[in-house]
Design a protein around this motif. Structure first.
Motif, short mmCIF file in Angstrom:
data_model
loop_
_atom_site.label_atom_id
_atom_site.label_comp_id
_atom_site.label_asym_id
_atom_site.label_seq_id
_atom_site.Cartn_x
_atom_site.Cartn_y
_atom_site.Cartn_z
N ALA A 72 65.18 48.61 -24.93
CA ALA A 72 64.15 47.57 -25.05
C ALA A 72 62.75 48.13 -24.79
N GLY A 73 62.51 49.35 -25.30
CA GLY A 73 61.19 49.95 -25.21
C GLY A 73 60.85 50.55 -23.86
N ARG A 74 61.82 50.69 -22.99
CA ARG A 74 61.56 51.19 -21.63
C ARG A 74 62.54 52.32 -21.31
N ILE A 75 62.06 53.33 -20.60
CA ILE A 75 62.95 54.40 -20.17
C ILE A 75 63.86 53.85 -19.07
N VAL A 76 65.18 53.95 -19.29
CA VAL A 76 66.14 53.47 -18.30
C VAL A 76 66.86 54.61 -17.60
N GLU A 77 66.79 55.82 -18.19
CA GLU A 77 67.42 56.96 -17.52
C GLU A 77 66.79 58.25 -18.00
N VAL A 78 66.57 59.15 -17.05
CA VAL A 78 66.12 60.51 -17.33
C VAL A 78 67.19 61.41 -16.73
N ILE A 79 67.79 62.26 -17.56
CA ILE A 79 68.92 63.06 -17.09
C ILE A 79 68.98 64.35 -17.90
N ASP A 80 69.43 65.44 -17.27
CA ASP A 80 69.60 66.66 -18.06
C ASP A 80 70.91 66.57 -18.83
N VAL A 81 71.07 67.43 -19.83
CA VAL A 81 72.24 67.34 -20.70
C VAL A 81 73.53 67.54 -19.92
N ALA A 82 73.53 68.43 -18.93
CA ALA A 82 74.74 68.62 -18.11
C ALA A 82 75.10 67.34 -17.39
N GLY A 83 74.10 66.63 -16.88
CA GLY A 83 74.35 65.35 -16.21
C GLY A 83 74.83 64.28 -17.18
N LEU A 84 74.35 64.37 -18.42
CA LEU A 84 74.78 63.41 -19.43
C LEU A 84 76.28 63.53 -19.67
N THR A 85 76.77 64.74 -19.77
CA THR A 85 78.20 64.91 -20.00
C THR A 85 79.01 64.72 -18.72
N ALA A 86 78.42 65.01 -17.55
CA ALA A 86 79.14 64.85 -16.28
C ALA A 86 79.26 63.38 -15.88
N GLY A 87 78.32 62.57 -16.30
CA GLY A 87 78.39 61.15 -15.98
C GLY A 87 77.03 60.57 -15.66
N PRO A 88 76.42 59.89 -16.62
CA PRO A 88 75.12 59.24 -16.37
C PRO A 88 75.27 58.05 -15.45
N ALA A 89 74.16 57.58 -14.93
CA ALA A 89 74.17 56.48 -13.97
C ALA A 89 73.93 55.11 -14.61
N GLU A 143 66.59 38.80 -12.25
CA GLU A 143 65.30 38.39 -11.69
C GLU A 143 64.30 39.53 -11.50
N VAL A 144 64.79 40.73 -11.16
CA VAL A 144 63.90 41.84 -10.80
C VAL A 144 64.13 43.02 -11.74
N ASP A 145 63.05 43.45 -12.39
CA ASP A 145 63.12 44.61 -13.26
C ASP A 145 63.25 45.85 -12.38
N PRO A 146 64.33 46.62 -12.50
CA PRO A 146 64.51 47.76 -11.60
C PRO A 146 63.54 48.89 -11.92
N PRO A 147 62.95 49.51 -10.89
CA PRO A 147 62.06 50.64 -11.13
C PRO A 147 62.86 51.90 -11.43
N LEU A 148 62.22 52.84 -12.08
CA LEU A 148 62.83 54.14 -12.32
C LEU A 148 62.81 54.88 -10.98
N ALA A 149 63.98 55.22 -10.48
CA ALA A 149 64.12 55.83 -9.15
C ALA A 149 65.12 56.98 -9.22
N PRO A 150 65.15 57.85 -8.21
CA PRO A 150 66.13 58.94 -8.21
C PRO A 150 67.55 58.42 -8.40
N SER A 151 68.32 59.16 -9.18
CA SER A 151 69.67 58.76 -9.53
C SER A 151 70.70 59.53 -8.72
N PRO A 152 71.83 58.89 -8.41
CA PRO A 152 72.90 59.64 -7.74
C PRO A 152 73.45 60.76 -8.61
N ALA A 153 73.27 60.67 -9.92
CA ALA A 153 73.75 61.70 -10.85
C ALA A 153 72.70 62.79 -11.09
#
Length: 178
Positions: A72-89, A143-153
């Motif tokens: 929807a026009g917003r970045i929801v995840e930033v992840i390296d390719v290794a993290g993408l295959t290991a399991g995104p959040a 109700e609350v748009d989540p901010p982009l924050a550090p991911s467990p992945a």
């Protein structure tokens, strides 16, 4: 042929930044491979950055180091390719991966999908734009748009309920109600 000619024309000026928006759409796999090889060679030879915009996560995984997933026009995840295959959040990223068939996909079952439709860009709902389609959504998501924050992945995620671990199609299909 026109698509390849336009890409070649864009690379003739030896750009420092190559922006390729769906460069392999509607191409057969042989031509797709040639275009991707040409982009990779131009990137290497010109020491250029490559911004690849695509819905094809297999192409993204093969061509990129880092992935920015948008919904929807917003970045929801930033992840390296290794993290993408290991399991995104983010549940949307996980849903996209679950829709990719592979050699082990059970042909007797329908392919996984993400139910529902994206919201209209001019009429985004309050809260998380993915909430209506997300199997993990709670009241806070509506109700609350989540901010982009550090991911467990690793990387960053905009989600109140980030997930962990590898994507398994059967798990994701059940979560996405497929």
């Amino acid at each position: 042929m026109r698509q390849r000619a336009m890409i070649a024309m864009g690379l003739m000026g030896e750009p420092a930044l190559i922006i390729a928006d769906e460069p392999t759409t509607a191409l057969d796999v042989t031509v797709q491979e040639q275009v991707l090889r040409m982009l990779k060679r131009a990137q290497r030879e010109q020491d250029a950055a490559l911004l690849l915009i695509s819905h094809d996560l297999s192409v993204i995984s093969a061509m990129c180091d880092r992935v920015l997933v948008m919904y929807a026009g917003r970045i929801v995840e930033v992840i390296d390719v290794a993290g993408l295959t290991a399991g995104p959040a983010h549940p949307y990223t996980r849903g996209l991966l679950a829709t990719l068939p592979d050699m082990h996909t059970d042909r007797t079952r329908p392919l996984a999908t993400i139910p529902g439709r994206p919201p209209h860009p001019a009429n985004l709902p309050p809260g998380c734009s993915f909430a209506a389609r997300c199997p993990f959504a709670t009241q806070v998501c509506l109700e609350v748009d989540p901010p982009l924050a550090p991911s467990p992945a690793g990387g960053s995620v905009a989600c109140h309920h980030p997930q962990q671990g590898p994507v398994t199609v059967t798990q994701e299909q059940q979560e996405m109600h497929v």
